[in-house]
Design a protein around this motif. Structure first.
Motif, short mmCIF file in Angstrom:
data_model
loop_
_atom_site.label_atom_id
_atom_site.label_comp_id
_atom_site.label_asym_id
_atom_site.label_seq_id
_atom_site.Cartn_x
_atom_site.Cartn_y
_atom_site.Cartn_z
N TRP A 46 0.83 -1.21 0.00
CA TRP A 46 0.00 0.00 0.00
C TRP A 46 0.86 1.26 0.00
O TRP A 46 0.63 2.18 -0.80
N SER A 47 1.84 1.34 0.90
CA SER A 47 2.65 2.56 1.00
C SER A 47 3.49 2.78 -0.27
O SER A 47 3.69 3.92 -0.69
N ALA A 104 1.05 4.21 -2.73
CA ALA A 104 0.53 5.53 -2.33
C ALA A 104 1.59 6.62 -2.31
O ALA A 104 1.28 7.78 -2.57
#
Length: 185
Positions: free
Chosen positions: A32-33, A36
């Motif tokens: 996710w990071s 993102a």
């Protein structure tokens, strides 16, 4: 005799550590990071993270092998450049290259994403080939780097289908040449 470990190239070492932190964070968050924060792709200009990703993509890596491939070259080529040009100039070169490669990706390749430090590595390779340049001459090392490294990337861009962004390597090399000539003035 007392021996101590020296943090000899603060920009290069901090870059490598931040990239490692981004890799670990990506692993902990299931990617996710990375998506993102550390991966540039076409997104809304009203999203503040779009601007973070324009530069932050150079810290993200898809895997440990990807990270190691970039960091080994960065750690070999970067410290002598930081010693020659200074930390602030090298940081400026990294930020300019990150932004230029991020903008190229954002505007020219809307359906794909980009992450990794290979553009920075190519900038440093070309910049290092200019390190011994004297007024009125072009170093043979620069000519060879352009022909061998960047020429190879042009051939690969036309003939190889893989997940490697040859254009980012070329953009990084062009940034290295432009910044190198600008710093020589």
């Amino acid at each position: 005799m007392k021996v101590r470990v020296q943090y000899n190239a603060p920009v290069v070492l901090t870059f490598a550590l931040l990239s490692l932190g981004a890799l670990v964070l990506g692993s902990v968050t299931g990617g996710w990071s990375t998506n993102a924060l550390f991966c540039v792709y076409r997104s809304s200009l009203t999203d503040p993270l779009t601007y973070v990703r324009m530069v932050g993509h150079v810290l993200g890596h898809a895997s440990y092998a990807h990270y190691m491939g970039n960091m080994m070259l960065l750690l070999v080529v970067g410290p002598p450049l930081e010693e020659k040009y200074g930390s602030s100039r090298l940081l400026f070169c990294i930020l300019v290259t990150a932004l230029v490669s991020g903008l190229v990706q954002f505007f020219l390749f809307p359906g794909t994403a980009l992450l990794g430090a290979s553009g920075i590595v190519f900038m440093m390779i070309v910049l290092s080939s200019l390190a011994g340049m004297r007024a009125g001459s072009i170093p043979l090392t620069l000519i060879l780097v352009v022909v061998l490294y960047l020429g190879g990337e042009l051939v690969d861009a036309a003939t190889v289908q893989d997940n490697v962004s040859q254009l980012t390597h070329i953009v990084g090399g062009l940034c290295g040449a432009g910044l190198g000539f600008a710093m020589k003035r």
